[in-house]
Design an enzyme around this catalytic site. Structure first.
Site, PDB file in Angstrom:
ATOM      1  N   LYS A 233       0.846  -1.202   0.000  1.00 58.75           N
ATOM      2  CA  LYS A 233       0.000   0.000   0.000  1.00 58.75           C
ATOM      3  C   LYS A 233       0.878   1.248   0.000  1.00 58.75           C
ATOM      4  O   LYS A 233       2.101   1.142   0.202  1.00 58.75           O
ATOM      5  CB  LYS A 233      -0.915  -0.020   1.226  1.00 58.75           C
ATOM      6  CG  LYS A 233      -0.169   0.046   2.548  1.00 58.75           C
ATOM      7  CD  LYS A 233      -1.067  -0.288   3.735  1.00 58.75           C
ATOM      8  CE  LYS A 233      -0.269  -0.276   5.023  1.00 58.75           C
ATOM      9  NZ  LYS A 233      -1.006  -0.893   6.140  1.00 58.75           N
TER      10      LYS A 233
ATOM     11  N   ARG B 178     -10.044  -0.454  14.755  1.00 61.08           N
ATOM     12  CA  ARG B 178     -10.304   0.340  13.538  1.00 61.08           C
ATOM     13  C   ARG B 178     -11.469  -0.320  12.819  1.00 61.08           C
ATOM     14  O   ARG B 178     -12.558  -0.379  13.359  1.00 61.08           O
ATOM     15  CB  ARG B 178      -9.054   0.416  12.650  1.00 61.08           C
ATOM     16  CG  ARG B 178      -7.977   1.297  13.211  1.00 61.08           C
ATOM     17  CD  ARG B 178      -6.876   1.596  12.198  1.00 61.08           C
ATOM     18  NE  ARG B 178      -6.450   0.434  11.433  1.00 61.08           N
ATOM     19  CZ  ARG B 178      -5.312   0.322  10.796  1.00 61.08           C
ATOM     20  NH1 ARG B 178      -4.449   1.314  10.814  1.00 61.08           N
ATOM     21  NH2 ARG B 178      -5.009  -0.757  10.122  1.00 61.08           N
TER      22      ARG B 178
ATOM     23  N   TYR C 148      15.632  31.857   5.049  1.00 62.55           N
ATOM     24  CA  TYR C 148      14.518  32.546   5.717  1.00 62.55           C
ATOM     25  C   TYR C 148      14.735  32.588   7.217  1.00 62.55           C
ATOM     26  O   TYR C 148      15.225  31.615   7.808  1.00 62.55           O
ATOM     27  CB  TYR C 148      13.209  31.799   5.459  1.00 62.55           C
ATOM     28  CG  TYR C 148      12.655  31.927   4.059  1.00 62.55           C
ATOM     29  CD1 TYR C 148      12.271  33.164   3.546  1.00 62.55           C
ATOM     30  CD2 TYR C 148      12.486  30.793   3.273  1.00 62.55           C
ATOM     31  CE1 TYR C 148      11.737  33.262   2.264  1.00 62.55           C
ATOM     32  CE2 TYR C 148      11.949  30.876   2.000  1.00 62.55           C
ATOM     33  CZ  TYR C 148      11.574  32.117   1.501  1.00 62.55           C
ATOM     34  OH  TYR C 148      11.042  32.208   0.250  1.00 62.55           O
TER      35      TYR C 148
ATOM     36  N   MET D 169      11.109  25.575   0.717  1.00 59.20           N
ATOM     37  CA  MET D 169      10.196  24.651   0.029  1.00 59.20           C
ATOM     38  C   MET D 169      10.972  23.723  -0.895  1.00 59.20           C
ATOM     39  O   MET D 169      10.720  22.523  -0.934  1.00 59.20           O
ATOM     40  CB  MET D 169       9.151  25.438  -0.764  1.00 59.20           C
ATOM     41  CG  MET D 169       8.045  24.578  -1.321  1.00 59.20           C
ATOM     42  SD  MET D 169       6.851  25.494  -2.294  1.00 59.20           S
ATOM     43  CE  MET D 169       6.057  26.502  -1.063  1.00 59.20           C
TER      44      MET D 169
HETATM   45  C1  LIG Z   1      -0.115  -1.973   6.711  1.00 63.20           C
HETATM   46  C2  LIG Z   1      -0.640  -3.291   7.115  1.00 63.20           C
HETATM   47  C3  LIG Z   1       0.228  -4.387   7.308  1.00 63.20           C
HETATM   48  C4  LIG Z   1       1.743  -4.273   7.252  1.00 63.20           C
HETATM   49  O1  LIG Z   1       2.235  -3.712   8.456  1.00 63.20           O
HETATM   50  P1  LIG Z   1       3.817  -3.559   8.714  1.00 63.20           P
HETATM   51  O2  LIG Z   1       3.900  -3.061  10.118  1.00 63.20           O
HETATM   52  O3  LIG Z   1       4.295  -2.553   7.730  1.00 63.20           O
HETATM   53  O4  LIG Z   1       4.426  -4.876   8.514  1.00 63.20           O
HETATM   54  C5  LIG Z   1      -0.351  -5.617   7.557  1.00 63.20           C
HETATM   55  N1  LIG Z   1      -1.690  -5.761   7.652  1.00 63.20           N
HETATM   56  C6  LIG Z   1      -2.550  -4.734   7.500  1.00 63.20           C
HETATM   57  C7  LIG Z   1      -4.019  -4.958   7.632  1.00 63.20           C
HETATM   58  C8  LIG Z   1      -2.056  -3.459   7.241  1.00 63.20           C
HETATM   59  O5  LIG Z   1      -2.908  -2.434   7.091  1.00 63.20           O
END
Ligand SMILES: *Cc1c(COP(=O)(O)O)cnc(C)c1O
Length: 383
Positions: free
Chosen positions: A45, A143, A271, A319
Site C-alpha cells: 500500500k 479500527r 529565511y 520549500m
Molecule cells: C499496513 C498493514 C500491514 C503491514 O504492516 P507492517 O507493520 O508494515 O508490517 C499488515 N496488515 C494490515 C491490515 C495493514 O494495514
C-alpha cells in the site's frame, strides 16, 4: 549499470533509487522465518511505502510472495493496469459503487460487517460472478472490522450470502512492535472467534494475522499467511523490534549540488536568518526542500552525505532549497551527488535518523517522500 541520470526525466535534480534486489532478498529472508506451509502476502500500500508499487510488486512475486496487499481500489487497479495478475487483497474500504470494477479485475475484498457484506453479495449476484473476500475481525485494533464477540452473529448472516467466496479471515495487531503479551491475547481472541464461526459452518481456507513485527517475534501468529510491509523494505518495525541481520534497506534519496558559494563571516543563510557564518564559509545549495519530504518540523535534518562525508545543513530548509556547509570538503563541485537518506561510501543516514528529527517513524518518513520525485528502479544492487 547505466548512469542513473540516463534513466531520469530530463532535468530531474532530486530522485529516489530503489534497490529492487534488496526487496527480493528481504522477501526471501522473511520466507525463511516462517514454515514452508505459511504463504507471504506482501503489503505494498501507499505506493509500496514510497518505493514504487509496480516495480515492487514484480520483485516480491518473483521472490516468492503469493499475494499482494493494498489499501484502496485505485491502488489495486493500478497494479492490474500494469499487467500484474497475482491475487490482490484490498485491506481497506471499497465504495459499493466501485464493486463492479473490483469484480471485473478479480480482486479480493475485505468484509468489515454484515451490511457491507450484503452490499457485496448483491452486487456479485447482479454481475453473475462470485466475489472473493476475507472477513476482518477486530480483536483489539479498534479500527475497521467486526468485534470478535459479534463474529458468530456475523457468520449467521454470511451463511445467507452465496455470492461471496470467503477465502480467508484475518485480524490486525495494534502493538506487535511493543507488547508481545497483548499481541498473544489478540491472537487468542481472534482464533476463538474463528472457532465459533467454524462451529456455525464457516469454512475459511486461510487465516492470517501477522504484520512485520509479529512475523519477526511471534511464530504462533504466522498461521496460513503472513502480511509484512515495512520489513520488505529493509526497515525495522520499531526500536524494540529491530530486523535480524541480513535485511537490506532498499531506498536511497539523492540530489546534487547546484551552486557553490563563498560566504564572508557575518552573512546569514535562508529565511528567518537562523544561521550566520561565524567565519568565511563554503556553502553548497541543494535543490530539495520540504515539498519533497525534507521536512522542517519539529527539527530539521542535521546533515547530508557528500563524497562519503557528513556535511551539516545550515539555515532553514525552504520549500525546494537547502543549504549545506562544505567548508570541510574542499573537493566539492557543482553536480556532485548528495545523499539525503541512505548510504554513501561508509557513511549512512537511515530512515530512523530522519524520523528522530521529524518526531515520527521510519514508516512516515518513506511514505512522506513526494510522489513527484522520480523513482529509479534498480534491478541489481549497487555495491
Ligand atoms: C499496513 C498493514 C500491514 C503491514 O504492516 P507492517 O507493520 O508494515 O508490517 C499488515 N496488515 C494490515 C491490515 C495493514 O494495514
Amino acid at each position: 549499470m547505466p548512469l542513473p541520470s540516463a534513466a531520469l526525466p530530463a532535468g530531474a535534480t532530486t530522485w529516489l533509487e530503489i534497490d529492487q534486489a534488496a526487496i527480493g532478498h528481504n522477501v526471501r529472508l522473511l520466507r525463511g522465518l516462517t514454515g514452508p506451509q505459511t504463504r507471504l502476502l506482501a503489503v505494498i500500500k501507499a505506493d509500496a511505502y514510497g518505493h514504487g508499487a509496480r516495480a515492487t510488486a514484480r520483485s516480491v512475486i518473483a521472490a516468492g510472495a503469493t499475494a499482494l496487499g493494498v489499501a484502496s481500489l485505485p491502488e489495486a487497479l493500478e497494479l492490474r493496469g500494469a499487467g500484474i495478475t497475482a491475487p490482490i487483497l484490498v485491506l481497506s474500504f471499497v465504495p459499493p459503487a466501485a464493486l463492479p470494477a473490483a469484480l471485473e479485475q478479480g480482486l479480493t475484498l475485505t468484509l468489515f460487517d454484515a451490511a457491507q457484506a450484503r452490499a457485496c453479495d448483491q452486487q456479485a449476484r447482479k454481475s453473475g460472478r462470485r466475489l472473493k473476500a476475507h472477513v476482518k475481525l477486530d480483536s483489539g485494533m479498534g479500527r475497521m472490522g467486526t468485534l470478535v464477540a459479534d463474529a458468530p452473529a456475523l457468520q449467521e448472516q454470511l451463511a445467507q450470502m452465496p455470492w461471496l467466496q470467503l477465502e480467508g479471515c484475518y485480524t490486525h495487531f495494534a502493538l506487535a512492535d511493543e507488547d508481545i503479551d497483548w499481541t498473544r491475547e489478540q491472537l487468542r481472541r481472534f482464533l476463538a472467534a474463528v472457532h465459533a464461526m467454524r462451529r456455525r459452518g464457516a469454512r475459511f481456507p486461510t487465516l492470517h494475522s501477522a504484520n512485520s513485527a509479529a512475523t519477526l517475534t511471534l511464530p504462533e501468529s504466522h498461521l496460513g499467511l503472513v502480511r509484512p510491509g515495512i520489513a520488505l523494505y529493509g526497515l525495522s518495525p520499531s526500536d524494540g523490534v529491530p530486523l535480524p541481520s541480513g535485511f537490506r534497506p532498499a531506498l536511497t534519496w539523492k540530489t546534487q549540488i547546484v551552486q557553490l558559494r563563498d560566504l564572508p563571516a557575518g552573512h546569514s543563510v535562508g529565511y528567518g536568518r537562523t544561521w550566520t557564518a561565524s567565519s568565511a564559509t563554503r556553502m553548497a545549495v541543494l535543490p530539495v526542500g520540504y515539498e519533497h519530504g525534507f521536512r522542517r518540523a519539529p527539527h530539521e535534518p542535521r546533515s547530508v552525505l557528500l563524497r562519503g562525508q557528513i556535511a551539516p545543513v545550515i539555515g532553514r530548509i525552504s520549500m525546494e532549497k537547502t543549504a549545506i556547509d562544505v567548508t570541510a570538503i574542499p573537493q566539492a563541485q557543482v553536480g556532485d551527488e548528495v545523499v539525503l537518506l541512505g548510504r554513501q561510501g561508509k557513511a549512512c543516514i537511515s530512515a530512523e535518523m530522519l524520523a528522530a528529527r521529524f518526531g515520527s517513524s521510519n514508516y512516515e518518513v518513506v511514505t512522506g517522500l513526494s510522489a513527484r520525485m522520480p523513482r529509479l528502479q534498480l534491478s541489481r544492487s549497487e555495491t
